[in-house]
Design a protein around this motif. Structure first.
Motif, PDB file in Angstrom:
ATOM      1  N   MET A  11       7.533  69.097 -47.248  1.00  0.00           N
ATOM      2  CA  MET A  11       8.931  69.075 -46.829  1.00  0.00           C
ATOM      3  C   MET A  11       9.821  68.696 -48.011  1.00  0.00           C
ATOM      4  SD  MET A  11       8.900  70.036 -43.739  1.00  0.00           S
ATOM      5  CE  MET A  11      10.526  69.667 -43.129  1.00  0.00           C
ATOM      6  N   ILE A  12      10.911  69.482 -48.203  1.00  0.00           N
ATOM      7  CA  ILE A  12      11.916  69.165 -49.220  1.00  0.00           C
ATOM      8  C   ILE A  12      13.291  69.202 -48.561  1.00  0.00           C
ATOM      9  CG2 ILE A  12      10.553  70.119 -51.121  1.00  0.00           C
ATOM     10  CD1 ILE A  12      12.653  72.460 -51.113  1.00  0.00           C
ATOM     11  N   THR A  24      13.232  71.869 -45.208  1.00  0.00           N
ATOM     12  CA  THR A  24      12.363  73.020 -45.038  1.00  0.00           C
ATOM     13  C   THR A  24      11.052  72.767 -45.767  1.00  0.00           C
ATOM     14  OG1 THR A  24      12.227  75.427 -45.225  1.00  0.00           O
ATOM     15  CG2 THR A  24      13.227  74.238 -47.069  1.00  0.00           C
ATOM     16  N   ARG A  25      10.061  73.578 -45.444  1.00  0.00           N
ATOM     17  CA  ARG A  25       8.781  73.489 -46.149  1.00  0.00           C
ATOM     18  C   ARG A  25       8.835  74.400 -47.363  1.00  0.00           C
ATOM     19  NH1 ARG A  25       3.848  72.250 -43.902  1.00  0.00           N
ATOM     20  NH2 ARG A  25       3.064  74.290 -44.485  1.00  0.00           N
ATOM     21  N   SER A  26       8.293  73.930 -48.498  1.00  0.00           N
ATOM     22  CA  SER A  26       8.354  74.696 -49.730  1.00  0.00           C
ATOM     23  C   SER A  26       7.262  74.247 -50.684  1.00  0.00           C
ATOM     24  CB  SER A  26       9.722  74.495 -50.387  1.00  0.00           C
ATOM     25  OG  SER A  26       9.778  75.151 -51.635  1.00  0.00           O
ATOM     26  N   THR A  27       7.071  75.037 -51.733  1.00  0.00           N
ATOM     27  CA  THR A  27       6.166  74.644 -52.809  1.00  0.00           C
ATOM     28  C   THR A  27       6.941  74.025 -53.958  1.00  0.00           C
ATOM     29  OG1 THR A  27       6.315  76.840 -53.796  1.00  0.00           O
ATOM     30  CG2 THR A  27       4.502  76.447 -52.258  1.00  0.00           C
ATOM     31  N   TYR A  28       8.283  73.949 -53.834  1.00  0.00           N
ATOM     32  CA  TYR A  28       9.145  73.384 -54.878  1.00  0.00           C
ATOM     33  C   TYR A  28       8.921  71.880 -55.003  1.00  0.00           C
ATOM     34  CZ  TYR A  28      13.402  71.676 -57.108  1.00  0.00           C
ATOM     35  OH  TYR A  28      14.294  71.044 -57.933  1.00  0.00           O
ATOM     36  N   GLY A  29       8.742  71.403 -56.225  1.00  0.00           N
ATOM     37  CA  GLY A  29       8.680  69.962 -56.497  1.00  0.00           C
ATOM     38  C   GLY A  29       7.601  69.225 -55.729  1.00  0.00           C
ATOM     39  N   LYS A  30       7.978  68.008 -55.317  1.00  0.00           N
ATOM     40  CA  LYS A  30       7.060  67.143 -54.571  1.00  0.00           C
ATOM     41  C   LYS A  30       7.659  66.837 -53.207  1.00  0.00           C
ATOM     42  CE  LYS A  30       5.728  64.942 -58.849  1.00  0.00           C
ATOM     43  NZ  LYS A  30       6.614  64.362 -59.820  1.00  0.00           N
ATOM     44  N   GLU A  31       6.901  66.229 -52.354  1.00  0.00           N
ATOM     45  CA  GLU A  31       7.363  65.820 -51.023  1.00  0.00           C
ATOM     46  C   GLU A  31       8.636  64.991 -51.125  1.00  0.00           C
ATOM     47  OE1 GLU A  31       7.174  65.449 -46.871  1.00  0.00           O
ATOM     48  OE2 GLU A  31       5.609  66.435 -48.050  1.00  0.00           O
ATOM     49  N   GLY A  32       9.684  65.421 -50.427  1.00  0.00           N
ATOM     50  CA  GLY A  32      10.934  64.672 -50.389  1.00  0.00           C
ATOM     51  C   GLY A  32      11.918  64.996 -51.504  1.00  0.00           C
ATOM     52  N   ASP A  33      11.552  65.878 -52.458  1.00  0.00           N
ATOM     53  CA  ASP A  33      12.486  66.258 -53.524  1.00  0.00           C
ATOM     54  C   ASP A  33      13.694  66.991 -52.947  1.00  0.00           C
ATOM     55  OD1 ASP A  33      11.010  65.130 -55.512  1.00  0.00           O
ATOM     56  OD2 ASP A  33      10.307  67.017 -56.390  1.00  0.00           O
ATOM     57  N   THR A  34      14.776  67.034 -53.714  1.00  0.00           N
ATOM     58  CA  THR A  34      16.003  67.700 -53.286  1.00  0.00           C
ATOM     59  C   THR A  34      16.267  68.900 -54.178  1.00  0.00           C
ATOM     60  OG1 THR A  34      16.934  65.628 -52.497  1.00  0.00           O
ATOM     61  CG2 THR A  34      18.480  67.411 -52.917  1.00  0.00           C
TER      62      THR A  34
END
Length: 73
Positions: A11-12, A24-34
């Protein structure tokens, strides 16, 4: 199935250009990133139907208009 072949979905937070937020769910960054968006469907003319301005760099637009002025475009 092979282990560790799929990306880590987590989740980001996504912040739109007007300041509204959603998760939303994504592969961007880490959990909780903006993820801060610079362009989004609320402001981009491709989605809003707004008219954009043509930039005449080096006279390209004016040369095109001059070349095809008799076609009635």
């Amino acid at each position: 199935m092979k282990a560790d072949t799929h990306p880590d979905y987590h989740m980001i937070n996504v912040v739109m250009t007007d300041g509204s937020k959603y998760q939303t769910r994504s592969t961007y960054g880490k959990e909780g990133d903006t993820l801060q968006l610079d362009i989004d469907p609320k402001t981009h003319p491709a989605w809003t139907g707004g008219t954009g301005q043509l930039l005449d760099r080096g006279g390209r637009v004016s040369r095109f208009k001059e070349r095809f002025k008799g076609l009635g475009i």
